[in-house]
Write a protein that holds these residues in place. Structure first.
Motif, PDB file in Angstrom:
ATOM      1  N   LEU A 110      41.735  33.298  41.475  1.00  0.00           N
ATOM      2  CA  LEU A 110      40.414  33.819  41.170  1.00  0.00           C
ATOM      3  C   LEU A 110      39.545  33.974  42.413  1.00  0.00           C
ATOM      4  O   LEU A 110      38.525  34.646  42.366  1.00  0.00           O
ATOM      5  N   LEU A 111      39.951  33.343  43.502  1.00  0.00           N
ATOM      6  CA  LEU A 111      39.142  33.379  44.716  1.00  0.00           C
ATOM      7  C   LEU A 111      38.920  34.822  45.162  1.00  0.00           C
ATOM      8  O   LEU A 111      39.866  35.584  45.308  1.00  0.00           O
ATOM      9  N   TRP A 112      37.680  35.201  45.356  1.00  0.00           N
ATOM     10  CA  TRP A 112      37.248  36.525  45.803  1.00  0.00           C
ATOM     11  C   TRP A 112      37.453  37.606  44.751  1.00  0.00           C
ATOM     12  O   TRP A 112      37.323  38.785  45.046  1.00  0.00           O
ATOM     13  N   SER A 113      37.788  37.248  43.542  1.00  0.00           N
ATOM     14  CA  SER A 113      37.930  38.227  42.471  1.00  0.00           C
ATOM     15  C   SER A 113      36.653  38.273  41.644  1.00  0.00           C
ATOM     16  O   SER A 113      35.845  37.353  41.670  1.00  0.00           O
ATOM     17  N   ASP A 114      36.483  39.342  40.888  1.00  0.00           N
ATOM     18  CA  ASP A 114      35.261  39.542  40.107  1.00  0.00           C
ATOM     19  C   ASP A 114      35.569  39.539  38.618  1.00  0.00           C
ATOM     20  O   ASP A 114      36.575  40.093  38.188  1.00  0.00           O
ATOM     21  N   PRO A 115      34.678  38.950  37.802  1.00  0.00           N
ATOM     22  CA  PRO A 115      34.896  38.952  36.358  1.00  0.00           C
ATOM     23  C   PRO A 115      34.668  40.337  35.760  1.00  0.00           C
ATOM     24  O   PRO A 115      33.906  41.144  36.283  1.00  0.00           O
ATOM     25  N   LYS A 116      35.371  40.581  34.656  1.00  0.00           N
ATOM     26  CA  LYS A 116      35.173  41.802  33.878  1.00  0.00           C
ATOM     27  C   LYS A 116      35.165  41.417  32.411  1.00  0.00           C
ATOM     28  O   LYS A 116      35.547  40.302  32.052  1.00  0.00           O
ATOM     29  N   MET A 117      34.726  42.327  31.559  1.00  0.00           N
ATOM     30  CA  MET A 117      34.603  42.004  30.138  1.00  0.00           C
ATOM     31  C   MET A 117      35.923  42.137  29.389  1.00  0.00           C
ATOM     32  O   MET A 117      36.160  41.424  28.426  1.00  0.00           O
ATOM     33  N   SER A 118      36.782  43.041  29.810  1.00  0.00           N
ATOM     34  CA  SER A 118      38.039  43.258  29.092  1.00  0.00           C
ATOM     35  C   SER A 118      39.094  42.251  29.543  1.00  0.00           C
ATOM     36  O   SER A 118      38.987  41.645  30.608  1.00  0.00           O
ATOM     37  N   ILE A 119      40.128  42.093  28.730  1.00  0.00           N
ATOM     38  CA  ILE A 119      41.144  41.080  29.016  1.00  0.00           C
ATOM     39  C   ILE A 119      42.051  41.512  30.163  1.00  0.00           C
ATOM     40  O   ILE A 119      42.149  42.687  30.499  1.00  0.00           O
ATOM     41  N   GLY A 120      42.737  40.522  30.741  1.00  0.00           N
ATOM     42  CA  GLY A 120      43.724  40.781  31.780  1.00  0.00           C
ATOM     43  C   GLY A 120      43.135  40.883  33.180  1.00  0.00           C
ATOM     44  O   GLY A 120      41.971  40.607  33.410  1.00  0.00           O
ATOM     45  N   MET A 121      44.028  41.262  34.095  1.00  0.00           N
ATOM     46  CA  MET A 121      43.639  41.477  35.490  1.00  0.00           C
ATOM     47  C   MET A 121      43.559  42.980  35.741  1.00  0.00           C
ATOM     48  O   MET A 121      44.185  43.761  35.047  1.00  0.00           O
ATOM     49  N   GLY A 122      42.799  43.352  36.746  1.00  0.00           N
ATOM     50  CA  GLY A 122      42.683  44.763  37.097  1.00  0.00           C
ATOM     51  C   GLY A 122      42.298  44.915  38.553  1.00  0.00           C
ATOM     52  O   GLY A 122      42.077  43.933  39.259  1.00  0.00           O
ATOM     53  N   ARG A 123      42.213  46.152  38.974  1.00  0.00           N
ATOM     54  CA  ARG A 123      41.804  46.450  40.348  1.00  0.00           C
ATOM     55  C   ARG A 123      40.286  46.521  40.405  1.00  0.00           C
ATOM     56  O   ARG A 123      39.660  47.090  39.524  1.00  0.00           O
ATOM     57  N   SER A 124      39.733  46.003  41.469  1.00  0.00           N
ATOM     58  CA  SER A 124      38.294  46.061  41.675  1.00  0.00           C
ATOM     59  C   SER A 124      37.914  47.389  42.303  1.00  0.00           C
ATOM     60  O   SER A 124      38.536  47.831  43.266  1.00  0.00           O
ATOM     61  N   LEU A 125      36.896  48.013  41.754  1.00  0.00           N
ATOM     62  CA  LEU A 125      36.404  49.248  42.349  1.00  0.00           C
ATOM     63  C   LEU A 125      35.688  48.981  43.671  1.00  0.00           C
ATOM     64  O   LEU A 125      35.448  49.901  44.437  1.00  0.00           O
ATOM     65  N   ARG A 126      35.346  47.716  43.918  1.00  0.00           N
ATOM     66  CA  ARG A 126      34.744  47.385  45.213  1.00  0.00           C
ATOM     67  C   ARG A 126      35.792  47.443  46.318  1.00  0.00           C
ATOM     68  O   ARG A 126      35.461  47.462  47.486  1.00  0.00           O
ATOM     69  N   GLY A 127      37.062  47.449  45.926  1.00  0.00           N
ATOM     70  CA  GLY A 127      38.140  47.597  46.893  1.00  0.00           C
ATOM     71  C   GLY A 127      38.463  46.354  47.686  1.00  0.00           C
ATOM     72  O   GLY A 127      39.183  46.420  48.680  1.00  0.00           O
ATOM     73  N   VAL A 128      37.962  45.210  47.271  1.00  0.00           N
ATOM     74  CA  VAL A 128      38.188  44.001  48.064  1.00  0.00           C
ATOM     75  C   VAL A 128      38.959  42.923  47.316  1.00  0.00           C
ATOM     76  O   VAL A 128      39.297  41.912  47.902  1.00  0.00           O
ATOM     77  N   ALA A 129      39.204  43.102  46.050  1.00  0.00           N
ATOM     78  CA  ALA A 129      39.854  42.038  45.287  1.00  0.00           C
ATOM     79  C   ALA A 129      40.329  42.595  43.951  1.00  0.00           C
ATOM     80  O   ALA A 129      40.415  43.803  43.757  1.00  0.00           O
ATOM     81  N   LEU A 130      40.595  41.694  43.041  1.00  0.00           N
ATOM     82  CA  LEU A 130      40.966  42.039  41.678  1.00  0.00           C
ATOM     83  C   LEU A 130      39.819  41.694  40.742  1.00  0.00           C
ATOM     84  O   LEU A 130      38.863  41.038  41.124  1.00  0.00           O
TER      85      LEU A 130
END
Length: 137
Positions: free
Chosen positions: A1-21
């Motif tokens: 989870l380090l440097w990743s951002d939360p989202k509302m939907s389930i699972g993992m995804g790509r960050s649009l910020r381009g720096v993490a998941l």
């Protein structure tokens, strides 16, 4: 989870910020269960009120830099935990104070433009995730 951002939907995804998941509430719950914890506390992402609870109050983002880079107009916040009550911290919010007048070491206009674009993109992402979550219900 380090440097990743939360989202509302389930699972993992790509960050649009381009720096993490990005990670959903299922990932948060799995992390809490596997580690015997009640709450994930994270930072590194601007919040207008200085903090925000997400994932059913199992995750909190706290950002303690008010008026980030002198342009975001956000509040800052800190969390204060009390023994025996680690799920519900006291939230202390604060505003920025005027900075000393000196020439900045960076291009304020470029940073302001970049941060505002990122903030708007994050709001759009949240709206899209809310719509997707509503369609999946």
């Amino acid at each position: 989870l380090l440097w990743s951002d939360p989202k509302m939907s389930i699972g993992m995804g790509r960050s649009l910020r381009g720096v993490a998941l990005t990670f959903g509430p299922d990932i948060t719950q799995n992390f809490l269960d596997r580690n015997g914890l009640d709450l994930v506390v994270r930072s590194h992402e601007v919040r207008d009120e200085g903090y925000s609870f997400e994932h059913g109050r199992r995750l909190v983002t706290v950002f303690s830099a008010p008026n980030y880079c002198g342009v975001m107009r956000n509040q800052g916040a800190i969390l204060r935990f009390h023994r025996g009550n680690l799920k519900n911290p006291n939230i202390i919010q604060f505003s920025a104070v005027e900075s000393p007048k000196h020439k900045p070491y960076y291009d304020e206009n470029k940073i302001a433009q970049t941060l505002q674009m990122a903030n708007e993109r994050n709001r759009k992402i949240a709206e899209l995730e809310q719509q997707a979550a509503a369609q999946n219900e």
